[in-house]
Design an enzyme around this catalytic site. Sequence first.
Site, mmCIF file in Angstrom:
data_model
loop_
_atom_site.group_PDB
_atom_site.id
_atom_site.type_symbol
_atom_site.label_atom_id
_atom_site.label_comp_id
_atom_site.label_asym_id
_atom_site.label_seq_id
_atom_site.Cartn_x
_atom_site.Cartn_y
_atom_site.Cartn_z
ATOM 1 N N LYS A 52 0.837 -1.205 0.000
ATOM 2 C CA LYS A 52 0.000 0.000 0.000
ATOM 3 C C LYS A 52 0.868 1.250 0.000
ATOM 4 O O LYS A 52 0.568 2.235 -0.688
ATOM 5 C CB LYS A 52 -0.928 -0.026 1.215
ATOM 6 C CG LYS A 52 -1.990 -1.119 1.135
ATOM 7 C CD LYS A 52 -2.633 -1.412 2.472
ATOM 8 C CE LYS A 52 -3.593 -2.589 2.382
ATOM 9 N NZ LYS A 52 -4.133 -3.022 3.681
ATOM 10 N N GLN A 96 -4.699 -1.669 9.914
ATOM 11 C CA GLN A 96 -4.404 -2.967 9.325
ATOM 12 C C GLN A 96 -4.833 -4.097 10.253
ATOM 13 O O GLN A 96 -4.467 -4.131 11.426
ATOM 14 C CB GLN A 96 -2.903 -3.074 9.027
ATOM 15 C CG GLN A 96 -2.487 -4.359 8.356
ATOM 16 C CD GLN A 96 -3.072 -4.518 6.960
ATOM 17 O OE1 GLN A 96 -3.059 -3.573 6.168
ATOM 18 N NE2 GLN A 96 -3.597 -5.686 6.660
ATOM 19 N N ASP A 119 -11.167 2.178 3.864
ATOM 20 C CA ASP A 119 -11.191 0.716 3.752
ATOM 21 C C ASP A 119 -12.633 0.210 3.666
ATOM 22 O O ASP A 119 -12.883 -0.916 3.240
ATOM 23 C CB ASP A 119 -10.479 0.086 4.955
ATOM 24 C CG ASP A 119 -9.800 -1.233 4.614
ATOM 25 O OD1 ASP A 119 -9.565 -1.483 3.415
ATOM 26 O OD2 ASP A 119 -9.494 -2.003 5.531
#
Length: 281
Positions: A52, A96, A119
């Site tokens: 990312k 994450q 997300d």
Amino acid sequence: MAEILNCKPLAAQVRAELETRVLALKERGVTPGLAVIRVGDDPASETYVRNKERMCQKLGLLSEVLHLPNDTSEKELLSRIDEYNQDARFHGILVQLPLPKHISEEAALARIAPEKDVDGISVSSLGALVRGGDGFLPCTPKGILRILDNAHIPLRGKRAVVVGRSSIVGKPISLLLLRRDATVTICHSRTENLREITAQADILVAAVGRPAMLDGSYVKEGAAVIDVGINRTENGLVGDVDFESAAEKAAYITPVPGGVGLMTVAMLMENTVEAAERAAR
């Protein structure tokens, strides 16, 4: 033999489109920014975060990775999320997963400001998905739809079977397919007669997290097979689908690697740029 839906060209197309949008934002004095918070030392998380970060750099996005030790308290993590919520430089925040067991994933995700949940997996974003609101779509399901549309695979009236019921992939892709007028069945590892159900699917989405669980006997002749699984084995990365046998029956199939994973990262970048565009209105 199936047509392999290699997603490298599609991901490259998305990046090219985003480069134009990023340039337009920078001309207005806005640089899209993504903050990624990682807790602990999970090897897979390290790889995902690095990918990312590289993509942010390629697109010219502001990127910051906050790596916290495994013993970080939930209170400390929530405090760090609050800081990024208030920091106007960052338009997207990603926590994450997985988190250490002593930290509630739901509490952490809920703490992210809805306008920065790029997300798309917080309760707020998923609620917007259910009700048809304007939250961000979860990255992997959004990427799956982009793959299907790019291959001109019809969804309306088709039977879709999703194997997997997670809040990150299984449930949201089911809702998105339903939104596009597919008839959707959700299955999982404990579903009885799983083979009989999946063998009726025009679109089969495998997101169960078990290496090569679904072989060709689970696949309808002429189906589109989307393999979300990324499983590390002694033979390398494999999906949830046994590629060779499934490809003999399917009309379309995504590879692992080179498939859905590439689009997940691309959609995260797209959501981040969109968040910056919304903030700049």
